[in-house]
Design a protein around this motif. Structure first.
Motif, mmCIF file in Angstrom:
data_model
loop_
_atom_site.group_PDB
_atom_site.id
_atom_site.type_symbol
_atom_site.label_atom_id
_atom_site.label_comp_id
_atom_site.label_asym_id
_atom_site.label_seq_id
_atom_site.Cartn_x
_atom_site.Cartn_y
_atom_site.Cartn_z
ATOM 1 N N ILE B 12 2.558 -8.117 4.544
ATOM 2 C CA ILE B 12 3.288 -6.328 4.222
ATOM 3 C C ILE B 12 3.327 -5.811 2.810
ATOM 4 C CG2 ILE B 12 5.215 -4.841 4.224
ATOM 5 C CD1 ILE B 12 6.463 -6.380 5.907
ATOM 6 N N VAL B 13 2.614 -4.449 2.770
ATOM 7 C CA VAL B 13 2.569 -3.676 0.934
ATOM 8 C C VAL B 13 2.978 -2.399 0.948
ATOM 9 C CG1 VAL B 13 1.248 -2.993 -0.924
ATOM 10 C CG2 VAL B 13 0.211 -5.091 0.613
ATOM 11 N N ALA B 14 3.894 -1.448 0.451
ATOM 12 C CA ALA B 14 4.000 -0.462 -0.118
ATOM 13 C C ALA B 14 3.533 -0.176 -1.118
ATOM 14 C CB ALA B 14 6.328 -0.567 0.432
ATOM 15 N N ARG B 15 3.080 1.291 -1.807
ATOM 16 C CA ARG B 15 2.679 1.586 -2.623
ATOM 17 C C ARG B 15 3.789 2.954 -2.414
ATOM 18 N NH1 ARG B 15 1.005 -2.514 -4.489
ATOM 19 N NH2 ARG B 15 -0.641 -3.810 -3.604
ATOM 20 N N GLY B 16 4.298 3.115 -3.369
ATOM 21 C CA GLY B 16 4.874 4.516 -3.626
ATOM 22 C C GLY B 16 5.351 5.683 -2.547
ATOM 23 N N LEU B 17 6.201 5.008 -1.404
ATOM 24 C CA LEU B 17 6.261 6.205 -0.178
ATOM 25 C C LEU B 17 7.570 6.603 -0.298
ATOM 26 C CD1 LEU B 17 6.301 2.912 2.231
ATOM 27 C CD2 LEU B 17 4.873 4.456 1.796
ATOM 28 N N LYS B 18 7.403 7.494 -0.290
ATOM 29 C CA LYS B 18 8.564 8.596 -0.346
ATOM 30 C C LYS B 18 8.700 9.518 0.938
ATOM 31 C CE LYS B 18 7.251 10.312 -4.933
ATOM 32 N NZ LYS B 18 6.499 10.705 -5.769
ATOM 33 N N LYS B 19 9.958 9.593 1.367
ATOM 34 C CA LYS B 19 9.941 10.512 2.229
ATOM 35 C C LYS B 19 11.209 11.265 2.042
ATOM 36 C CE LYS B 19 10.507 10.934 6.872
ATOM 37 N NZ LYS B 19 9.781 11.619 7.923
ATOM 38 N N THR B 20 11.349 12.540 2.027
ATOM 39 C CA THR B 20 12.107 13.951 2.565
ATOM 40 C C THR B 20 13.453 14.078 3.643
ATOM 41 O OG1 THR B 20 11.701 13.896 0.440
ATOM 42 C CG2 THR B 20 13.259 15.485 1.152
ATOM 43 N N TYR B 21 13.424 13.525 4.135
ATOM 44 C CA TYR B 21 14.099 14.818 5.239
ATOM 45 C C TYR B 21 15.215 15.909 5.219
ATOM 46 C CZ TYR B 21 13.726 10.544 7.761
ATOM 47 O OH TYR B 21 13.523 8.848 8.248
ATOM 48 N N ARG B 22 14.585 16.933 6.833
ATOM 49 C CA ARG B 22 14.414 18.638 5.966
ATOM 50 C C ARG B 22 16.422 18.380 5.531
ATOM 51 N NH1 ARG B 22 14.952 20.085 12.082
ATOM 52 N NH2 ARG B 22 14.520 17.942 12.862
ATOM 53 N N GLY B 23 16.983 19.417 5.137
ATOM 54 C CA GLY B 23 18.247 19.205 4.408
ATOM 55 C C GLY B 23 17.589 18.610 3.493
ATOM 56 N N ASP B 24 16.739 18.420 2.481
ATOM 57 C CA ASP B 24 16.477 17.958 1.047
ATOM 58 C C ASP B 24 17.104 17.076 1.002
ATOM 59 O OD1 ASP B 24 14.807 20.357 0.433
ATOM 60 O OD2 ASP B 24 15.587 21.103 -0.495
ATOM 61 N N VAL B 25 17.030 15.906 1.814
ATOM 62 C CA VAL B 25 17.420 14.465 1.340
ATOM 63 C C VAL B 25 16.935 13.236 1.468
ATOM 64 C CG1 VAL B 25 18.726 12.700 3.254
ATOM 65 C CG2 VAL B 25 19.248 15.071 3.836
ATOM 66 N N VAL B 26 16.832 13.035 0.127
ATOM 67 C CA VAL B 26 15.348 11.900 -0.474
ATOM 68 C C VAL B 26 16.222 10.462 -0.089
ATOM 69 C CG1 VAL B 26 14.248 10.970 -2.110
ATOM 70 C CG2 VAL B 26 15.018 13.377 -2.318
ATOM 71 N N ALA B 27 15.074 10.011 0.919
ATOM 72 C CA ALA B 27 15.009 8.784 1.402
ATOM 73 C C ALA B 27 14.144 7.845 1.052
ATOM 74 C CB ALA B 27 14.962 8.751 2.968
ATOM 75 N N LEU B 28 13.253 8.426 0.774
ATOM 76 C CA LEU B 28 12.219 7.052 -0.577
ATOM 77 C C LEU B 28 12.217 7.878 -1.933
ATOM 78 C CD1 LEU B 28 10.362 5.404 2.329
ATOM 79 C CD2 LEU B 28 12.406 4.074 1.408
ATOM 80 N N ASP B 29 11.575 7.490 -2.524
ATOM 81 C CA ASP B 29 11.705 8.362 -3.620
ATOM 82 C C ASP B 29 10.609 7.445 -5.170
ATOM 83 O OD1 ASP B 29 11.634 9.865 -6.313
ATOM 84 O OD2 ASP B 29 12.939 8.925 -6.741
ATOM 85 N N GLY B 30 9.500 6.953 -3.999
ATOM 86 C CA GLY B 30 8.386 5.993 -4.540
ATOM 87 C C GLY B 30 8.833 4.539 -4.666
ATOM 88 N N LEU B 31 9.216 4.217 -3.066
ATOM 89 C CA LEU B 31 9.156 2.941 -3.228
ATOM 90 C C LEU B 31 7.942 1.817 -2.988
ATOM 91 C CD1 LEU B 31 11.678 1.258 -0.599
ATOM 92 C CD2 LEU B 31 9.611 0.364 0.060
ATOM 93 N N ASP B 32 8.068 0.758 -2.956
ATOM 94 C CA ASP B 32 7.276 -0.168 -4.108
ATOM 95 C C ASP B 32 7.375 -1.545 -3.536
ATOM 96 O OD1 ASP B 32 4.605 1.178 -5.203
ATOM 97 O OD2 ASP B 32 6.241 1.714 -7.067
ATOM 98 N N LEU B 33 6.745 -2.402 -2.564
ATOM 99 C CA LEU B 33 7.183 -3.378 -1.560
ATOM 100 C C LEU B 33 5.565 -4.477 -1.705
ATOM 101 C CD1 LEU B 33 10.080 -4.960 -1.093
ATOM 102 C CD2 LEU B 33 8.793 -3.672 1.572
ATOM 103 N N GLU B 34 5.962 -6.000 -1.890
ATOM 104 C CA GLU B 34 4.624 -6.639 -1.736
ATOM 105 C C GLU B 34 5.558 -7.967 -0.493
ATOM 106 O OE1 GLU B 34 1.530 -6.227 -3.571
ATOM 107 O OE2 GLU B 34 1.109 -8.471 -3.474
ATOM 108 N N VAL B 35 5.141 -7.827 0.365
ATOM 109 C CA VAL B 35 6.056 -9.083 0.620
ATOM 110 C C VAL B 35 4.621 -9.787 1.613
ATOM 111 C CG1 VAL B 35 7.298 -9.685 3.151
ATOM 112 C CG2 VAL B 35 7.199 -8.165 2.572
ATOM 113 N N PRO B 36 4.481 -11.506 1.011
ATOM 114 C CA PRO B 36 3.461 -12.315 1.033
ATOM 115 C C PRO B 36 3.268 -12.913 2.750
ATOM 116 C CG PRO B 36 4.814 -13.159 -0.940
ATOM 117 C CD PRO B 36 5.797 -11.917 -0.166
#
Lengths: 258, 348
Positions: B12-36
């Motif tokens: 699993i690799v995540a690079r700079g994940l961003k997600k904002t829900y309606r109503g400007d709820v910031v859920a992810l703000d540049g998430l990086d992750l690496e699962v061997p």
């Protein structure tokens, strides 16, 4: 394509099993049409005496319309039940599997079709008990069932789509009332076409409910007009394709909000 | 820390994940992750920190506004259907069909993945056996206990022997005993299968106990990653807690302890003093004598080994329990104000 049909069948199996565990729903959903059939056929019995009314038995005239209406109002439940699945996370679970989106809709529509046939059989049986006789015979009655299902498909798909996009049963109920009630009254369900006011007759020509009623009524009549039946069914089939397309794409809107 | 050489082997690799829900709820703000690959990886953080959103993106349920997510080498946005075949998902709430039996639930799930015939039957029976549900296979899930439902949920996620298993707060709502039993079950099942597991939790001790690697997540991004021991060892030595007899000037306390070289990170809150020491037992006498000579009375002294909770405090500047409770309250308030669209809606 084959995978889609296979998955739809599995999903339909799930819904049918659930239905069989709660057969009381079929009975509950029949209450309104049975009421209409019994009360209206008695209340307006003399309506056939109006000059120009083609048939002599109002019951025979009314039954196809009631079967179509039953199908129409049954579609509302389809949308309600998908919201239950959304709330329980069942839809999310399936969306995370390779299953085709269209199968999630088609499975529900299949279950609804089976439910409609059972209900229609009960309604026809009741009409026969009350003395109605249909000249179209068994073929005519089966065609009438087909008409009711073909009308239910696009509306059930629409109600599923609205349900997915809004996520609220209240919205589905409101939309159903808003759309279905006018469609019911702006049709020739209760009154012969040549006796309704001109403006209603004009509108009813574009009313899918009326397409189904006319085709269904023609199917059980002594001399079916096959051109009318075929054309109306074709129109309804086209509408079904649009409806299923809409419902399938409603998943996209839904997934954006989860 | 992840590096480029490990990317090849990452499940699993995540690079700079961003997600904002309606109503400007910031859920992810540049998430990086690496699962061997083959690892049991814990994602820990309070409610509302973005754990569930991360899982939803990784499992193709929703899409990120920005950034990239790759599972088993497949980009989740570009080819979600291939990702779906590789993954199993266990949601934080039960997603079983309540009006069907356990066997029916599992059978349908298997069919969706293309299993059929005797193979499907065997697999379903095997899972029912493994999760101790054989006896209740023909009962409607409606009547199941919380623990039984949870076991069925995990079984549903494993029907097709996925390469990567996502467990979103698998033990929520279970008592400690059932939680332990569930993890034993999971442990046993994945042994020798080289299955990669990403689980989220808001129990620090759960992450510490079952995660080979842990990422601490806060406000939509990862603040620290390492093995539980690594995270704890970034905190020097032991934690020192001193209860003061009365309110004192924090500066006075800090000044009086400044001379002891192996004591650091002195924090004074009300009547509590918190500090770190290389070797706690050696530092205590000196701390006591310095405080005494400054005229500060004390009630008690405690020395403890570093915990993950301390690590959390270090990386986020907040105590985990406090944040988690605040998160829960905020979520509850939010859920009430929002339309009650989905039961799990607050689980972002």
């Amino acid at each position: 394509m084959i995978a889609g049909i296979r998955d739809s069948w599995y999903m339909a199996g799930r819904h049918l099993r659930n239905l069989m565990r709660q057969p009381v729903y079929i009975a509950l959903m029949l209450f309104q049409p049975v009421l209409y059939l019994v009360v209206f056929s008695q209340l307006f019995k003399k309506i056939t005496l109006i000059p120009g009314f083609a048939t002599t038995s109002y019951l025979v005239f009314l039954t196809p319309g009631i079967i179509i209406l039953n199908a129409l109002f049954g579609t509302a439940w389809s949308g309600m039940s998908i919201i239950e699945d959304v709330n329980r996370g069942v839809i999310d679970r399936f969306l995370q599997t390779p299953i085709k989106r269209v199968s999630l809709i088609a499975g529900r529509l299949t279950q609804m079709g089976v439910t409609l046939i059972i209900q229609s059989l009960i309604l026809v049986g009741l009409a026969l008990l009350m003395g109605a006789r249909f000249s179209g015979g068994l073929t005519g009655i089966l065609l009438l069932f087909l008409c009711s299902i073909m009308l239910a498909l696009p509306f059930a798909a629409l109600s599923n789509g609205i349900a997915l996009m809004s996520g609220q049963q209240e919205t589905v109920a409101a939309a159903v009332n808003f759309i279905l009630l006018p469609l019911m009254f702006l049709s020739t369900v209760f009154m012969a076409p040549n006796l309704v006011p001109g403006w209603i007759r004009a509108i009813s020509r574009y009313n899918p409910v009326n397409w189904a009623v006319e085709a269904g009524r023609a199917a059980v009549s002594p001399n079916p007009n096959w051109a009318i039946i075929g054309m109306r069914l074709l129109l309804l089939a086209g509408l079904s394709v649009v409806g299923v397309f809409f419902a399938t794409h409603a998943f996209k809107t839904y997934q954006r909000s989860v | 820390m992840p590096d480029e050489t490990r990317s090849e082997d990452a499940a699993i690799v995540a690079r700079g994940l961003k997600k904002t829900y309606r109503g400007d709820v910031v859920a992810l703000d540049g998430l990086d992750l690496e699962v061997p690959a083959g690892m049991c990886y814990g994602l820990v953080g309070p409610n509302g920190s973005g754990k569930t959103t991360t899982v939803k993106i990784m499992t193709t349920l929703t899409t990120a506004d920005d950034g990239q997510a790759v599972v088993s080498g497949i980009d989740v946005k570009a080819d979600p259907d291939r990702v779906r075949k590789m993954i199993g998902v266990v949601d934080q709430r039960s997603t079983a069909d309540l009006t069907a039996t356990a066997r029916e639930n599992l059978t349908l799930q298997g069919r969706v993945y293309g299993l059929k015939g005797p193979e499907l039957k065997t697999r379903v029976s095997e899972l029912l056996e493994q999760f101790g549900l054989s006896k209740d296979a023909k009962r409607l899930v409606k009547g199941f206990s919380g623990g039984m439902t949870r076991r069925l949920d995990v079984a549903l996620g494993l029907v097709h022997r996925p390469h990567v298993l996502f467990l979103d707060e698998p033990s929520t709502g279970l008592d400690p005993e059932a939680r332990h039993a569930l993890w034993e079950e999971i442990d046993r099942l994945v042994q020798g299968q080289r299955m990669t597991i990403l689980f989220t939790t808001h129990y620090l001790e759960e992450a510490e106990r079952y995660g080979e690697l842990i990422s601490i997540i806060d406000s939509g991004h990862v603040v620290a990653t390492g093995t539980p021991d690594e995270l704890k060892s970034t905190l020097q030595g032991d934690a020192l807690f001193v209860e003061l007899a009365g309110a004192v000037d924090p500066d006075l306390v800090k000044r009086s302890l400044a001379g002891i070289e192996d004591v650091s990170d002195v924090v004074v809150e009300d009547r509590r003093l918190r500090a770190r020491a290389d070797v706690g037992a050696r530092a205590v006498p000196r701390v006591l004598s310095e405080l005494e000579s400054a005229g500060i009375q004390i009630d008690s002294v405690t020395v403890s080994r570093s915990s993950l909770d301390d690590a959390y405090l270090l990386y986020t500047g907040r105590r985990f329990a406090e944040v988690d409770q605040a998160g829960e309250e905020a979520a509850a308030a939010g859920a009430g104000a929002k339309r009650a669209k989905k039961e799990g809606g607050e689980g972002r």
